[in-house]
Design a protein around this motif. Structure first.
Motif, mmCIF file in Angstrom:
data_model
loop_
_atom_site.group_PDB
_atom_site.id
_atom_site.type_symbol
_atom_site.label_atom_id
_atom_site.label_comp_id
_atom_site.label_asym_id
_atom_site.label_seq_id
_atom_site.Cartn_x
_atom_site.Cartn_y
_atom_site.Cartn_z
ATOM 1 N N LEU A 95 0.819 -1.206 0.000
ATOM 2 C CA LEU A 95 0.000 0.000 0.000
ATOM 3 C C LEU A 95 0.860 1.266 0.000
ATOM 4 C CD1 LEU A 95 -2.708 -1.095 2.598
ATOM 5 C CD2 LEU A 95 -2.898 -1.072 0.095
ATOM 6 N N LEU A 96 1.963 1.232 0.728
ATOM 7 C CA LEU A 96 2.820 2.419 0.815
ATOM 8 C C LEU A 96 3.419 2.787 -0.532
ATOM 9 C CD1 LEU A 96 4.858 2.010 4.133
ATOM 10 C CD2 LEU A 96 3.185 3.771 3.591
ATOM 11 N N GLU A 97 3.760 1.790 -1.335
ATOM 12 C CA GLU A 97 4.469 2.066 -2.583
ATOM 13 C C GLU A 97 3.646 2.903 -3.543
ATOM 14 O OE1 GLU A 97 5.687 1.740 -6.637
ATOM 15 O OE2 GLU A 97 3.886 0.840 -5.782
ATOM 16 N N SER A 98 2.324 2.800 -3.441
ATOM 17 C CA SER A 98 1.472 3.534 -4.377
ATOM 18 C C SER A 98 1.451 5.031 -4.089
ATOM 19 C CB SER A 98 0.037 2.982 -4.323
ATOM 20 O OG SER A 98 -0.507 3.170 -3.023
ATOM 21 N N TRP A 99 2.050 5.456 -2.982
ATOM 22 C CA TRP A 99 2.082 6.888 -2.647
ATOM 23 C C TRP A 99 3.521 7.316 -2.408
ATOM 24 C CZ3 TRP A 99 3.080 9.963 1.844
ATOM 25 C CH2 TRP A 99 2.730 11.303 1.680
ATOM 26 N N VAL A 100 4.182 7.662 -3.463
ATOM 27 C CA VAL A 100 5.559 8.154 -3.391
ATOM 28 C C VAL A 100 5.634 9.452 -4.171
ATOM 29 C CG1 VAL A 100 7.962 7.707 -3.960
ATOM 30 C CG2 VAL A 100 6.510 5.842 -3.185
ATOM 31 N N PRO A 101 6.003 10.561 -3.541
ATOM 32 C CA PRO A 101 6.071 11.842 -4.263
ATOM 33 C C PRO A 101 7.203 11.843 -5.270
ATOM 34 C CG PRO A 101 7.003 12.070 -2.069
ATOM 35 C CD PRO A 101 6.417 10.696 -2.134
ATOM 36 N N GLN A 102 6.914 12.278 -6.449
ATOM 37 C CA GLN A 102 7.916 12.384 -7.500
ATOM 38 C C GLN A 102 7.997 13.845 -7.957
ATOM 39 O OE1 GLN A 102 9.950 10.135 -8.392
ATOM 40 N NE2 GLN A 102 9.036 8.195 -7.756
ATOM 41 N N ASP A 103 9.221 14.339 -8.033
ATOM 42 C CA ASP A 103 9.470 15.701 -8.532
ATOM 43 C C ASP A 103 8.706 16.755 -7.737
ATOM 44 O OD1 ASP A 103 11.091 14.608 -10.554
ATOM 45 O OD2 ASP A 103 9.332 14.252 -11.809
ATOM 46 N N ARG A 104 8.708 16.624 -6.424
ATOM 47 C CA ARG A 104 8.065 17.619 -5.581
ATOM 48 C C ARG A 104 9.091 18.652 -5.150
ATOM 49 N NH1 ARG A 104 2.930 15.669 -4.182
ATOM 50 N NH2 ARG A 104 2.576 17.825 -3.555
ATOM 51 N N GLY A 105 8.607 19.866 -4.844
ATOM 52 C CA GLY A 105 9.481 20.962 -4.486
ATOM 53 C C GLY A 105 9.840 20.983 -3.015
ATOM 54 N N LEU A 106 10.644 21.994 -2.664
ATOM 55 C CA LEU A 106 11.120 22.119 -1.289
ATOM 56 C C LEU A 106 9.973 22.302 -0.313
ATOM 57 C CD1 LEU A 106 13.360 22.494 0.819
ATOM 58 C CD2 LEU A 106 13.509 24.901 0.118
ATOM 59 N N GLN A 107 8.959 23.061 -0.708
ATOM 60 C CA GLN A 107 7.845 23.326 0.197
ATOM 61 C C GLN A 107 7.150 22.037 0.635
ATOM 62 O OE1 GLN A 107 4.938 26.016 -1.406
ATOM 63 N NE2 GLN A 107 3.784 26.150 0.507
ATOM 64 N N PHE A 108 7.030 21.075 -0.274
ATOM 65 C CA PHE A 108 6.390 19.804 0.074
ATOM 66 C C PHE A 108 7.162 19.093 1.181
ATOM 67 C CE2 PHE A 108 6.473 15.198 -0.391
ATOM 68 C CZ PHE A 108 5.131 14.884 -0.259
ATOM 69 N N TYR A 109 8.477 19.047 1.053
ATOM 70 C CA TYR A 109 9.286 18.337 2.036
ATOM 71 C C TYR A 109 9.326 19.085 3.371
ATOM 72 C CZ TYR A 109 10.802 15.265 -1.713
ATOM 73 O OH TYR A 109 10.818 14.357 -2.741
ATOM 74 N N LEU A 110 9.263 20.406 3.319
ATOM 75 C CA LEU A 110 9.196 21.171 4.564
ATOM 76 C C LEU A 110 7.907 20.845 5.319
ATOM 77 C CD1 LEU A 110 10.513 24.671 3.415
ATOM 78 C CD2 LEU A 110 11.714 22.967 4.787
ATOM 79 N N TRP A 111 6.796 20.837 4.590
ATOM 80 C CA TRP A 111 5.524 20.503 5.205
ATOM 81 C C TRP A 111 5.503 19.053 5.680
ATOM 82 C CZ3 TRP A 111 2.149 23.569 7.215
ATOM 83 C CH2 TRP A 111 1.975 24.863 6.706
ATOM 84 N N ALA A 112 6.124 18.167 4.920
ATOM 85 C CA ALA A 112 6.172 16.762 5.312
ATOM 86 C C ALA A 112 6.932 16.592 6.621
ATOM 87 C CB ALA A 112 6.821 15.930 4.208
ATOM 88 N N SER A 113 8.093 17.246 6.731
ATOM 89 C CA SER A 113 8.887 17.161 7.951
ATOM 90 C C SER A 113 8.116 17.714 9.146
ATOM 91 C CB SER A 113 10.208 17.917 7.777
ATOM 92 O OG SER A 113 10.963 17.913 8.964
ATOM 93 N N MET A 114 7.491 18.863 8.964
ATOM 94 C CA MET A 114 6.729 19.477 10.053
ATOM 95 C C MET A 114 5.517 18.630 10.427
ATOM 96 S SD MET A 114 5.190 23.345 10.240
ATOM 97 C CE MET A 114 6.805 23.983 9.758
ATOM 98 N N SER A 115 4.870 18.032 9.420
ATOM 99 C CA SER A 115 3.689 17.212 9.696
ATOM 100 C C SER A 115 4.059 15.958 10.470
ATOM 101 C CB SER A 115 3.004 16.829 8.377
ATOM 102 O OG SER A 115 2.554 17.977 7.688
ATOM 103 N N LEU A 116 5.168 15.325 10.094
ATOM 104 C CA LEU A 116 5.606 14.140 10.831
ATOM 105 C C LEU A 116 5.866 14.479 12.294
ATOM 106 C CD1 LEU A 116 8.121 12.524 8.295
ATOM 107 C CD2 LEU A 116 5.787 11.793 8.800
ATOM 108 N N LEU A 117 6.531 15.594 12.506
ATOM 109 C CA LEU A 117 6.898 15.987 13.861
ATOM 110 C C LEU A 117 5.675 16.351 14.693
ATOM 111 C CD1 LEU A 117 9.276 16.522 15.774
ATOM 112 C CD2 LEU A 117 9.340 18.868 14.914
ATOM 113 N N LEU A 118 4.838 17.249 14.175
ATOM 114 C CA LEU A 118 3.709 17.746 14.953
ATOM 115 C C LEU A 118 2.640 16.681 15.166
ATOM 116 C CD1 LEU A 118 3.284 21.340 13.482
ATOM 117 C CD2 LEU A 118 4.453 20.634 15.579
#
Length: 324
Positions: free
Chosen positions: A165-188
């Motif tokens: 199930l996890l493999e079907s959701w992998v971000p491709q060619d996403r920008g810096l803002q996506f990873y910033l939000w991802a990091s903050m979302s994981l933490l919070l």
């Protein structure tokens, strides 16, 4: 539910009785499945020796699966599920196909014939050999986790399903803002989940308390085995990956690495990341987590940006100038 756990214990006992004297082997196999290996071994190897997108995918799936592992333990009170190892297999093009065969090697009665007609028998074998090796490793690591009583069989099976199930959701060619939000979302989200369960009276530190009570040497309960060490590693890696990809795209000139340079980059990455990972850290909790966050945030930057620059610089100096 009791019968499920009872049958799991019976299966683990059968493995131990049927394979006596193999403890060292299974411990080595289970080391190959340590989540930390994703960040310091499998990510750089996939990035340099297979394909850059494959490396990013391996790292992303690794940190997401480890984060899901952390949160699910709080809700299910189960042992540590082994999800990351079911994330990636390798095709003949160096691409990852975690839950399906290559498109021209579809399952079904006639897939051998279609494979032979599309690319020839040799190409079909070349596709199946890496898949067979991957499945063999998958089986070995799963059995090792049961053998050392780290997981029950149903947890290993659940890990396979979740990996698909996890493999079907992998971000491709996403920008810096996506990873910033991802990091903050994981933490919070993790902190909110933790404090909500604590407020409801759930004892999330029960396993650590038991280990502290019964462990002969309290120093054996290391900081990097605690739940928030995984969170720190995952959030930092998500941030570092975004920064690394952003700086790589911002470079005016991007030189393509040849095979010798890629091999050197992979070897250097294994050495450097392992040394940094084993580097001693202060025992004070705030300092430990802060340094760990900075350390893991730099790992993707080293692999994506720093080490290729160093190898290319050394290679260009070693290459004699072309005389016309």
């Amino acid at each position: 539910m009791d019968s499920l756990y009872t049958s799991g214990i019976w299966f683990a006992e059968m493995l131990q009785m049927g394979l006596p004297g193999s403890e060292d082997f299974w411990l080595w196999v289970t080391f190959l499945g340590d989540p930390k290996c994703i960040f310091i071994i499998y990510f750089p190897l996939a990035y340099f020796l297979l394909d850059q997108k494959v490396g990013v995918k391996v790292l992303w799936l690794g940190l997401i699966s480890e984060w899901l592992n952390l949160v699910s333990k709080w809700f299910l009170f189960g042992e540590r599920p082994f999800w990351w190892m079911f994330e990636s297999g390798f095709s003949q093009k160096g691409e990852v196909f975690p839950r399906q065969f290559p498109a021209s090697c579809e399952t079904g009665p006639g897939w051998f014939g279609r494979c032979a007609r599309s690319a020839g028998r040799k190409l079909c074998i070349a596709r199946m050999v890496p898949l067979a090796a991957y499945l063999l490793l998958l089986l070995a690591v799963g059995l090792s986790r049961i053998f050392i009583l780290a997981h029950f069989p149903h947890q290993v099976i659940g890990a396979i399903i979740l990996g698909w199930l996890l493999e079907s959701w992998v971000p491709q060619d996403r920008g810096l803002q996506f990873y910033l939000w991802a990091s903050m979302s994981l933490l919070l989200s993790t902190l909110m989940t933790y404090w909500t369960l604590v407020a409801l009276g759930v004892d999330l530190a029960w396993s650590i308390n038991l280990a502290t009570k019964w462990c002969l040497n309290p120093k054996w309960i290391r900081m990097d085995t605690r739940p928030f060490a995984s969170l720190c590693r995952d959030a930092a890696t998500a941030l570092g990956l975004g920064l690394a990809l952003h700086f790589r795209r911002a470079q005016v000139k991007q030189e393509r690495l040849g095979w010798p340079c890629r091999a050197w980059c992979a070897a250097l990455a294994l050495v450097v990341l392992r040394l940094l990972s084993d580097m001693g850290q202060p025992q004070e909790a705030a300092l430990w987590y802060g340094l760990a966050f900075v350390k893991y945030a730099t790992f993707p930057w080293m692999v994506v940006t720093l080490l290729p620059k160093i190898v290319l610089a050394v290679a260009s100096r070693a290459t004699p100038p072309h005389k016309e």
